[in-house]
Write a protein that holds these residues in place. Sequence first.
Motif, PDB file in Angstrom:
ATOM      1  N   LEU A  36      -2.380  -1.090   1.277  1.00 32.68           N
ATOM      2  CA  LEU A  36      -3.019  -2.397   1.408  1.00 32.68           C
ATOM      3  C   LEU A  36      -3.589  -2.862   0.074  1.00 32.68           C
ATOM      4  O   LEU A  36      -3.450  -4.030  -0.297  1.00 32.68           O
ATOM      5  CB  LEU A  36      -4.115  -2.363   2.476  1.00 32.68           C
ATOM      6  N   THR A  37      -4.215  -1.965  -0.666  1.00 34.46           N
ATOM      7  CA  THR A  37      -4.764  -2.316  -1.974  1.00 34.46           C
ATOM      8  C   THR A  37      -3.653  -2.751  -2.920  1.00 34.46           C
ATOM      9  O   THR A  37      -3.760  -3.789  -3.591  1.00 34.46           O
ATOM     10  CB  THR A  37      -5.531  -1.120  -2.567  1.00 34.46           C
ATOM     11  N   THR A  38      -2.576  -1.998  -2.964  1.00 36.86           N
ATOM     12  CA  THR A  38      -1.452  -2.318  -3.839  1.00 36.86           C
ATOM     13  C   THR A  38      -0.793  -3.630  -3.429  1.00 36.86           C
ATOM     14  O   THR A  38      -0.473  -4.471  -4.277  1.00 36.86           O
ATOM     15  CB  THR A  38      -0.416  -1.183  -3.810  1.00 36.86           C
ATOM     16  N   THR A  39      -0.612  -3.819  -2.145  1.00 35.33           N
ATOM     17  CA  THR A  39       0.024  -5.036  -1.659  1.00 35.33           C
ATOM     18  C   THR A  39      -0.831  -6.261  -1.939  1.00 35.33           C
ATOM     19  O   THR A  39      -0.307  -7.319  -2.310  1.00 35.33           O
ATOM     20  CB  THR A  39       0.311  -4.930  -0.154  1.00 35.33           C
ATOM     21  N   ALA A  40      -2.141  -6.142  -1.778  1.00 38.18           N
ATOM     22  CA  ALA A  40      -3.027  -7.269  -2.082  1.00 38.18           C
ATOM     23  C   ALA A  40      -2.948  -7.628  -3.563  1.00 38.18           C
ATOM     24  O   ALA A  40      -2.891  -8.812  -3.923  1.00 38.18           O
ATOM     25  CB  ALA A  40      -4.456  -6.933  -1.678  1.00 38.18           C
ATOM     26  N   LEU A  41      -2.920  -6.615  -4.421  1.00 35.53           N
ATOM     27  CA  LEU A  41      -2.805  -6.874  -5.855  1.00 35.53           C
ATOM     28  C   LEU A  41      -1.452  -7.492  -6.206  1.00 35.53           C
ATOM     29  O   LEU A  41      -1.388  -8.472  -6.951  1.00 35.53           O
ATOM     30  CB  LEU A  41      -3.023  -5.589  -6.647  1.00 35.53           C
ATOM     31  N   LEU A  42      -0.378  -6.919  -5.686  1.00 37.09           N
ATOM     32  CA  LEU A  42       0.950  -7.458  -5.977  1.00 37.09           C
ATOM     33  C   LEU A  42       1.128  -8.867  -5.411  1.00 37.09           C
ATOM     34  O   LEU A  42       1.758  -9.720  -6.035  1.00 37.09           O
ATOM     35  CB  LEU A  42       2.033  -6.538  -5.424  1.00 37.09           C
TER      36      LEU A  42
END
Length: 90
Positions: A36-42
């Motif tokens: 979720l953290t990575t997807t929000a950043l991307l």
Amino acid sequence: MIGEKAIIALSNMLTVVYVCAYLGMILYKKWARALLTTTALLGGLSIPLYGMSVQSGYEAMLGYFATLGDGMVIALSFFSELRLKFSKAG
């Protein structure tokens, strides 16, 4: 610039990954927090690739609250008592 079909594919892929990440969060899976953290950043970093867009006030408001909600879920999963449930999950 990236073609329109590639942008649509990227947007669809991010949506599917978001759904998977939130399902993992509901089940307290440890990998879901990182996803979720990575997807929000991307997702945020990919916004300039979409080009110019016009939003109504309601769309902008909903997007703003969705972003706040993502941040709140991520923060709670790392910095509240919920982190204990994620550390015990396999």
